[in-house]
Design a protein around this motif. Structure first.
Motif, mmCIF file in Angstrom:
data_model
loop_
_atom_site.group_PDB
_atom_site.id
_atom_site.type_symbol
_atom_site.label_atom_id
_atom_site.label_comp_id
_atom_site.label_asym_id
_atom_site.label_seq_id
_atom_site.Cartn_x
_atom_site.Cartn_y
_atom_site.Cartn_z
ATOM 1 N N ARG A 101 5.633 -10.355 2.674
ATOM 2 C CA ARG A 101 5.876 -11.763 2.318
ATOM 3 C C ARG A 101 5.475 -12.645 3.481
ATOM 4 N NH1 ARG A 101 6.266 -9.535 -1.735
ATOM 5 N NH2 ARG A 101 7.810 -9.668 -3.393
ATOM 6 N N PRO A 102 4.581 -13.589 3.291
ATOM 7 C CA PRO A 102 4.027 -14.126 2.047
ATOM 8 C C PRO A 102 2.823 -13.375 1.463
ATOM 9 C CG PRO A 102 3.206 -15.394 3.886
ATOM 10 C CD PRO A 102 4.123 -14.365 4.463
ATOM 11 N N GLY A 103 2.371 -12.288 2.092
ATOM 12 C CA GLY A 103 1.115 -11.667 1.642
ATOM 13 C C GLY A 103 1.176 -10.941 0.305
ATOM 14 N N ARG A 104 2.424 -10.676 -0.197
ATOM 15 C CA ARG A 104 2.614 -9.999 -1.489
ATOM 16 C C ARG A 104 2.028 -8.581 -1.504
ATOM 17 N NH1 ARG A 104 5.575 -12.820 -5.275
ATOM 18 N NH2 ARG A 104 5.842 -14.883 -4.457
ATOM 19 N N LEU A 153 4.840 -9.738 7.349
ATOM 20 C CA LEU A 153 4.081 -10.881 6.806
ATOM 21 C C LEU A 153 3.157 -10.439 5.665
ATOM 22 C CD1 LEU A 153 3.251 -12.637 10.191
ATOM 23 C CD2 LEU A 153 4.860 -13.434 8.444
ATOM 24 N N TRP A 180 5.689 -2.762 0.522
ATOM 25 C CA TRP A 180 6.779 -2.783 1.507
ATOM 26 C C TRP A 180 6.705 -1.612 2.489
ATOM 27 C CZ3 TRP A 180 9.547 1.680 1.582
ATOM 28 C CH2 TRP A 180 9.470 2.470 0.436
ATOM 29 N N PRO A 208 -3.958 -13.949 -3.612
ATOM 30 C CA PRO A 208 -2.969 -13.896 -2.519
ATOM 31 C C PRO A 208 -3.611 -14.356 -1.202
ATOM 32 C CG PRO A 208 -3.758 -11.702 -3.031
ATOM 33 C CD PRO A 208 -4.400 -12.627 -4.026
ATOM 34 N N ARG A 209 -2.764 -14.712 -0.224
ATOM 35 C CA ARG A 209 -3.293 -15.136 1.088
ATOM 36 C C ARG A 209 -4.021 -13.973 1.744
ATOM 37 N NH1 ARG A 209 1.693 -17.607 0.511
ATOM 38 N NH2 ARG A 209 1.710 -19.854 0.932
ATOM 39 N N PRO A 216 -2.655 -12.373 6.081
ATOM 40 C CA PRO A 216 -1.731 -11.298 6.500
ATOM 41 C C PRO A 216 -2.432 -9.934 6.590
ATOM 42 C CG PRO A 216 -0.688 -12.673 4.841
ATOM 43 C CD PRO A 216 -2.137 -13.049 4.862
ATOM 44 N N VAL A 253 -2.135 -12.489 -7.763
ATOM 45 C CA VAL A 253 -0.716 -12.659 -8.066
ATOM 46 C C VAL A 253 -0.563 -13.339 -9.418
ATOM 47 C CG1 VAL A 253 1.439 -13.690 -7.227
ATOM 48 C CG2 VAL A 253 -0.275 -12.915 -5.593
#
Ligand code: HEM
Length: 131
Positions: free
Chosen positions: A69-72, A66, A75, A6-7, A10, A129
């Protein structure tokens, strides 16, 4: 099943903002200590830092979106930062209304929540991911 990393940015953003929030809350307590000890000028700094804290927590809220999403990421930090923002906004109102009996326990609760969230942000590791 193939996985991808994942990125990272974030979670880095959330960490920076969680740390700034924590430092600002700690500064609030130090400034409160200053003006309670008789240095009247510290109240202005406490007021300015309190108002800036509203903006920092708003930025933290954007960072948690962020992270999702996109950081996955999870929530629930979005909900937590919304609750924290509401607490800080109430705290500013309660401060100007001089309701010190409510202001000090609410300040301590904000510090506890902010400290716990900063700790979580640094211990959180994004999972790979599944593609
Ligand atoms: C956590 C975030 C906090 C925010 C956003 C905040 C915000 C404020 C604001 C906006 C005021 C009004 C300033 C003015 O009248 O110009 C105020 C007053 C005050 N705050 Fe805070 N504060 C925080 C934390 C604390 C903490 C941790 C303490 C004490 C341990 C504290 C003690 C006080 C006191 C004693 C006053 C003065 C009330 C009076 O004038 O009678 N605050 N605060």
């Amino acid at each position: 099943m193939p996985t991808s990393q994942p990125r990272r940015w974030p979670v880095a953003l959330v960490r920076v903002l969680a740390l700034i929030t924590l430092l600002q809350v700690l500064l609030q307590a130090a400034l409160a200590g200053g003006f309670i000890s008789g240095h009247v000028g510290y109240l202005t700094a406490h007021s300015v830092n309190g108002s800036l804290l509203v903006l920092t927590v708003m930025a933290l809220g954007v960072a948690t979106i962020l992270l999702f999403r996109p950081g996955r990421g999870p929530w629930w930090p979005i909900l937590l930062s919304a609750v924290l923002w509401w607490m800080v906004a109430v705290q500013v109102g309660v401060g100007f209304a001089r309701l010190v009996g409510l202001h000090i326990p609410l300040g301590a609760s904000i510090l506890a929540l902010t400290g716990a969230f900063a700790w979580w942000s640094f211990s959180y590791r994004p999972r790979p991911v599944t593609a």
